[in-house]
Design a protein around this motif. Structure first.
Motif, PDB file in Angstrom:
ATOM      1  N   VAL A 285      33.611  50.042  96.332  1.00  0.00           N
ATOM      2  CA  VAL A 285      34.642  50.483  95.390  1.00  0.00           C
ATOM      3  C   VAL A 285      34.056  50.623  93.991  1.00  0.00           C
ATOM      4  CG1 VAL A 285      36.825  49.873  94.297  1.00  0.00           C
ATOM      5  CG2 VAL A 285      36.534  49.525  96.756  1.00  0.00           C
ATOM      6  N   LEU A 286      33.259  49.644  93.573  1.00  0.00           N
ATOM      7  CA  LEU A 286      32.661  49.698  92.241  1.00  0.00           C
ATOM      8  C   LEU A 286      31.787  50.935  92.077  1.00  0.00           C
ATOM      9  CD1 LEU A 286      32.284  48.323  89.486  1.00  0.00           C
ATOM     10  CD2 LEU A 286      30.300  47.131  90.460  1.00  0.00           C
ATOM     11  N   CYS A 287      31.084  51.319  93.128  1.00  0.00           N
ATOM     12  CA  CYS A 287      30.253  52.529  93.063  1.00  0.00           C
ATOM     13  C   CYS A 287      31.113  53.756  92.780  1.00  0.00           C
ATOM     14  CB  CYS A 287      29.493  52.720  94.370  1.00  0.00           C
ATOM     15  SG  CYS A 287      28.116  51.575  94.592  1.00  0.00           S
ATOM     16  N   SER A 288      32.329  53.769  93.319  1.00  0.00           N
ATOM     17  CA  SER A 288      33.222  54.899  93.093  1.00  0.00           C
ATOM     18  C   SER A 288      33.825  54.868  91.696  1.00  0.00           C
ATOM     19  CB  SER A 288      34.332  54.900  94.142  1.00  0.00           C
ATOM     20  OG  SER A 288      35.050  56.112  94.136  1.00  0.00           O
ATOM     21  N   LEU A 289      33.962  53.674  91.134  1.00  0.00           N
ATOM     22  CA  LEU A 289      34.613  53.532  89.837  1.00  0.00           C
ATOM     23  C   LEU A 289      33.659  53.662  88.656  1.00  0.00           C
ATOM     24  CD1 LEU A 289      36.952  50.449  90.532  1.00  0.00           C
ATOM     25  CD2 LEU A 289      37.469  52.888  90.800  1.00  0.00           C
ATOM     26  N   ALA A 290      32.404  53.232  88.824  1.00  0.00           N
ATOM     27  CA  ALA A 290      31.571  53.055  87.621  1.00  0.00           C
ATOM     28  C   ALA A 290      30.118  53.482  87.747  1.00  0.00           C
ATOM     29  CB  ALA A 290      31.616  51.580  87.204  1.00  0.00           C
ATOM     30  N   ILE A 291      29.651  53.817  88.950  1.00  0.00           N
ATOM     31  CA  ILE A 291      28.250  54.182  89.108  1.00  0.00           C
ATOM     32  C   ILE A 291      28.137  55.705  89.085  1.00  0.00           C
ATOM     33  CG2 ILE A 291      26.149  53.844  90.452  1.00  0.00           C
ATOM     34  CD1 ILE A 291      27.605  51.272  89.434  1.00  0.00           C
ATOM     35  N   ASN A 292      27.189  56.219  88.309  1.00  0.00           N
ATOM     36  CA  ASN A 292      26.959  57.661  88.225  1.00  0.00           C
ATOM     37  C   ASN A 292      25.778  58.031  89.121  1.00  0.00           C
ATOM     38  OD1 ASN A 292      28.949  58.223  86.147  1.00  0.00           O
ATOM     39  ND2 ASN A 292      27.596  57.105  84.762  1.00  0.00           N
ATOM     40  N   PHE A 293      26.055  58.826  90.151  1.00  0.00           N
ATOM     41  CA  PHE A 293      25.005  59.284  91.048  1.00  0.00           C
ATOM     42  C   PHE A 293      24.556  60.678  90.609  1.00  0.00           C
ATOM     43  CE2 PHE A 293      27.077  55.966  93.458  1.00  0.00           C
ATOM     44  CZ  PHE A 293      25.986  55.285  93.983  1.00  0.00           C
ATOM     45  N   ARG A 294      23.271  60.811  90.376  1.00  0.00           N
ATOM     46  CA  ARG A 294      22.712  62.043  89.820  1.00  0.00           C
ATOM     47  C   ARG A 294      21.625  62.589  90.730  1.00  0.00           C
ATOM     48  NH1 ARG A 294      21.986  59.722  83.613  1.00  0.00           N
ATOM     49  NH2 ARG A 294      24.217  59.523  83.157  1.00  0.00           N
ATOM     50  N   ILE A 295      21.469  63.901  90.684  1.00  0.00           N
ATOM     51  CA  ILE A 295      20.394  64.545  91.435  1.00  0.00           C
ATOM     52  C   ILE A 295      19.077  64.329  90.689  1.00  0.00           C
ATOM     53  CG2 ILE A 295      19.481  66.724  92.309  1.00  0.00           C
ATOM     54  CD1 ILE A 295      22.384  67.714  92.482  1.00  0.00           C
ATOM     55  N   THR A 296      18.141  63.649  91.323  1.00  0.00           N
ATOM     56  CA  THR A 296      16.840  63.429  90.705  1.00  0.00           C
ATOM     57  C   THR A 296      16.031  64.712  90.751  1.00  0.00           C
ATOM     58  OG1 THR A 296      16.969  61.240  91.758  1.00  0.00           O
ATOM     59  CG2 THR A 296      14.941  61.783  90.564  1.00  0.00           C
ATOM     60  N   GLN A 297      15.817  65.199  91.970  1.00  0.00           N
ATOM     61  CA  GLN A 297      15.110  66.463  92.159  1.00  0.00           C
ATOM     62  C   GLN A 297      15.486  67.035  93.523  1.00  0.00           C
ATOM     63  OE1 GLN A 297      12.737  66.862  94.663  1.00  0.00           O
ATOM     64  NE2 GLN A 297      12.835  64.729  95.293  1.00  0.00           N
ATOM     65  N   VAL A 298      15.411  68.376  93.637  1.00  0.00           N
ATOM     66  CA  VAL A 298      15.762  69.042  94.893  1.00  0.00           C
ATOM     67  C   VAL A 298      14.584  69.831  95.461  1.00  0.00           C
ATOM     68  CG1 VAL A 298      18.196  69.230  94.300  1.00  0.00           C
ATOM     69  CG2 VAL A 298      16.644  71.089  93.664  1.00  0.00           C
ATOM     70  N   VAL A 299      13.385  69.636  94.911  1.00  0.00           N
ATOM     71  CA  VAL A 299      12.296  70.574  95.194  1.00  0.00           C
ATOM     72  C   VAL A 299      11.057  69.950  95.825  1.00  0.00           C
ATOM     73  CG1 VAL A 299      13.015  72.191  93.427  1.00  0.00           C
ATOM     74  CG2 VAL A 299      11.467  70.332  92.796  1.00  0.00           C
ATOM     75  N   ASN A 300      11.028  68.632  95.987  1.00  0.00           N
ATOM     76  CA  ASN A 300       9.823  67.994  96.518  1.00  0.00           C
ATOM     77  C   ASN A 300       9.922  67.861  98.032  1.00  0.00           C
ATOM     78  OD1 ASN A 300       8.711  67.754  93.956  1.00  0.00           O
ATOM     79  ND2 ASN A 300       9.665  65.774  93.596  1.00  0.00           N
ATOM     80  N   SER A 301       9.868  68.984  98.712  1.00  0.00           N
ATOM     81  CA  SER A 301      10.034  69.062 100.160  1.00  0.00           C
ATOM     82  C   SER A 301       9.039  68.136 100.861  1.00  0.00           C
ATOM     83  CB  SER A 301       9.819  70.502 100.611  1.00  0.00           C
ATOM     84  OG  SER A 301       9.965  70.620 101.989  1.00  0.00           O
ATOM     85  N   PRO A 302       9.489  67.407 101.917  1.00  0.00           N
ATOM     86  CA  PRO A 302      10.819  67.486 102.519  1.00  0.00           C
ATOM     87  C   PRO A 302      11.805  66.452 102.002  1.00  0.00           C
ATOM     88  CG  PRO A 302       9.399  66.211 103.934  1.00  0.00           C
ATOM     89  CD  PRO A 302       8.564  66.600 102.737  1.00  0.00           C
ATOM     90  N   GLN A 303      11.526  65.803 100.886  1.00  0.00           N
ATOM     91  CA  GLN A 303      12.396  64.740 100.414  1.00  0.00           C
ATOM     92  C   GLN A 303      13.069  65.107  99.098  1.00  0.00           C
ATOM     93  OE1 GLN A 303      13.006  62.538 102.769  1.00  0.00           O
ATOM     94  NE2 GLN A 303      11.790  60.726 102.303  1.00  0.00           N
ATOM     95  N   LYS A 304      14.387  65.234  99.123  1.00  0.00           N
ATOM     96  CA  LYS A 304      15.160  65.379  97.902  1.00  0.00           C
ATOM     97  C   LYS A 304      15.534  63.986  97.398  1.00  0.00           C
ATOM     98  CE  LYS A 304      17.054  69.693  99.768  1.00  0.00           C
ATOM     99  NZ  LYS A 304      16.116  70.574  99.074  1.00  0.00           N
ATOM    100  N   GLY A 305      15.914  63.900  96.121  1.00  0.00           N
ATOM    101  CA  GLY A 305      16.191  62.594  95.554  1.00  0.00           C
ATOM    102  C   GLY A 305      17.513  62.526  94.818  1.00  0.00           C
ATOM    103  N   VAL A 306      18.198  61.394  94.962  1.00  0.00           N
ATOM    104  CA  VAL A 306      19.409  61.068  94.213  1.00  0.00           C
ATOM    105  C   VAL A 306      19.240  59.670  93.660  1.00  0.00           C
ATOM    106  CG1 VAL A 306      21.887  60.546  94.401  1.00  0.00           C
ATOM    107  CG2 VAL A 306      20.954  62.587  95.517  1.00  0.00           C
TER     108      VAL A 306
END
Length: 321
Positions: A285-306
């Motif tokens: 619940v706290l993750c939904s209320l107060a944690i900001n999840f951001r895209i780190t990178q989408v280009v380092n194939s095959p691993q994307k990061g959040v």
């Protein structure tokens, strides 16, 4: 505590990945500091303006031995550094004390078949971007009046694993090509250790980058820094976490953004359970209320990061990492 200086030369850098078979270029004790030099642009040095290519960088690009070319990645990494008493199961704390570009220019490259929109932007393109180091900005495009603040960081900070070689392109549990712009001077990164000594390597300097790094590169440039390496036998991690003056940062890597987000969320819940003693449901619940999840990178194939940003200001007591 000892202070070391590690210059980037053809003897102290390697190209393209991580390997436990590489001989250490420096051995330190836990708690030692290292003034480290890195170079970027191995694959573009012959197209670069003179101010991008100094004599030492040219020597590296032209005379790197075949033994120092690992797994085919494009990144020059300084290291590996062996930390005494570091053993598998321990954690390596990397304190980032200072980070600064060493050259007044960086580059950005669009690579065919890479990036978030490879079908639309399919033609290779290489741009060299002047850096105003005095005013700490880069104007792009030149003459546009658009001024980008320089917020330098190292895109790659990682340790070796038992695999013979591992490409420098994707991130993972060992760190590697994290490309997290939050890891600026004043932050700490905590990496699980997989082999004796850790065998830590660093590189891929970025003068500025947006979350996502969508066209496959940032403002890539050679970078100097001062780091402190500490073996933590009191922490036990399976994936990297970081701390800035304001936030705890959890990370997730996956072949899709959905998978990366799920892993970042799971890692955040586990962190909150462990360090704040919340139940898993309350942590969710706290993750939904107060944690900001951001895209780190989408280009380092095959691993994307959040990555998840947990503000330390919301916690009633200090978390000690």
């Amino acid at each position: 505590m000892t202070h070391h200086i590690l210059k980037a030369t053809k003897e102290t850098v390697h190209l393209g990945g991580f390997s436990h078979l590489l001989s250490p270029v420096l051995t330190v004790d836990s708690g030692d500091t290292v003034e480290v030099e890195t170079y970027s642009g191995y694959y573009v040095y012959d197209k670069a303006p003179p101010e991008f290519v100094n004599e030492e960088f040219l020597d590296i690009c032209q005379n790197l031995s075949s033994e120092q070319k690992i797994a085919g990645g494009p990144h020059l990494l300084t290291g590996p550094i062996y930390v005494r008493d570091a053993e598998p199961g321990d954690v390596l704390e990397v304190q980032l004390d200072a980070i600064a570009p060493s050259l007044p220019v960086g580059f950005n490259a669009i690579r065919k078949g890479w990036g978030a929109l490879p079908q639309r932007f399919h033609q290779p393109a290489l741009r060299f971007i002047p850096l105003d180091l005095e005013n700490n900005i880069a104007e792009f495009p030149q003459g546009s009046g658009i001024k980008i603040p320089l917020k330098p960081f190292f895109g790659i900070l990682g340790v070796a694993t038992p695999e013979i070689s591992r490409t420098s392109i994707p991130p993972g549990s060992y760190g590697g090509n994290i490309d997290n712009r939050e890891l600026q001077a004043g932050s700490r990164l905590f990496l699980p250790i997989f082999v004796a000594g850790g065998l830590f390597s660093i590189g891929d300097g970025h003068a500025a980058q947006g979350d996502g790094e969508v066209n496959v590169t940032a403002i890539e440039t050679s970078m100097n820094g001062t780091i402190k390496l500490t073996v933590r036998k009191d922490l036990h991690l399976t994936t990297p976490i970081a701390e800035t003056p304001t936030d705890i940062i959890t990370m997730g890597f996956g072949q899709t953004l959905d998978e990366a987000l799920e892993k970042a969320l799971q890692n955040t819940i586990e962190f909150l359970e462990r360090f704040t003693y919340l139940s898993s449901e309350d942590a969710y619940v706290l993750c939904s209320l107060a944690i900001n999840f951001r895209i780190t990178q989408v280009v380092n194939s095959p691993q994307k990061g959040v990555h998840g940003m947990l503000p330390k200001s919301i916690l009633s007591g200090a978390i000690s990492l």
